[in-house]
Scaffold this active site. Structure first.
Site, short mmCIF file in Angstrom:
data_model
loop_
_atom_site.label_atom_id
_atom_site.label_comp_id
_atom_site.label_asym_id
_atom_site.label_seq_id
_atom_site.Cartn_x
_atom_site.Cartn_y
_atom_site.Cartn_z
CD GLU A 40 -1.11 0.82 3.69
OE1 GLU A 40 -1.49 1.88 4.00
OE2 GLU A 40 -1.69 -0.28 4.21
CE LYS A 128 -3.83 0.80 9.57
NZ LYS A 128 -3.72 1.98 8.72
#
Length: 210
Positions: A40, A128
């Site tokens: 990411e 997350k």
């Protein structure tokens, strides 16, 4: 893309946030060369959308590429246009819903059990756990796993090699790693050092229980 399957298979998300767009791009491509499949690019890095655009061209259409720190609907729209195919958020907000509306799976930031339930209603693909170290580390992940046995949990924040092994042993599906993996590479530092750390982290997550 099937983000849950990818997290289960690869167990590692590299988080690239740099002050130099060219260096950040080199970092992404070096990680990919070293077999780190899930990367990411944080939108808080320098020229992050341009980094995503250039990385998408270099990696081709089939390699997973995420945008991190997606806070707003505008962030999600811009990340999608730049070529990101999954979104990562630090919390629960309009970035989650806007990304989902564009067909992007979302690794959504949560901390509490209430957050986990809210994330479900927003359509988050995976969770997350952030900030993982401050929340209690692997013991906290293990505690969350009890009431949420089927959720895809990805601790992020303060995860070094030892913590990665411990989180996975405690029931995490994968871990997200920023500076312990990236070091100063995204600011122009050594790519050889990055390669060595990437190999070490890949070995750590392969060997970790369960």
């Amino acid at each position: 893309m099937d983000l849950r399957a990818a997290l289960d298979a690869h167990r590692l998300v590299a988080i690239v946030r740099g002050g130099d767009a060219d260096a950040a791009l080199r970092t992404v491509l070096t990680l990919a060369e070293e077999g780190v499949e899930l990367i990411e690019v944080s939108l808080t890095g320098a020229d992050a959308l341009l980094v995503i655009e250039r990385a998408r061209v270099a990696l081709g259409p089939d390699r997973p590429l995420g945008a991190g720190t997606v806070l707003t609907a505008a962030d999600a729209v811009a990340a999608h246009r730049a070529g990101a195919d999954f979104a990562v958020t630090p919390g629960l907000g309009e970035g989650v819903t806007a990304a989902r509306e564009r067909g992007m799976p979302v690794l959504a930031g949560v901390l509490t059990p209430t957050d986990v339930i809210t994330a479900r209603t927003l359509g988050a693909t995976a969770l997350k756990i952030f900030p993982a170290a401050q929340a209690g580390g692997p013991a906290y992940v293990k505690a969350l796993r009890g009431p949420f046995p089927d959720e895809t949990l990805v601790p992020v924040g303060g995860v070094d090699e030892a913590a990665a092994r411990a989180h996975l042993a405690a029931g995490a599906n994968a871990v997200g790693v920023g500076s312990p993996l990236i070091g100063d590479a995204a600011d122009g530092g050594s790519l050889d050092g990055l390669r060595a750390r990437a190999r070490a982290f890949r070995a750590a997550v392969r060997e970790a229980r369960p």
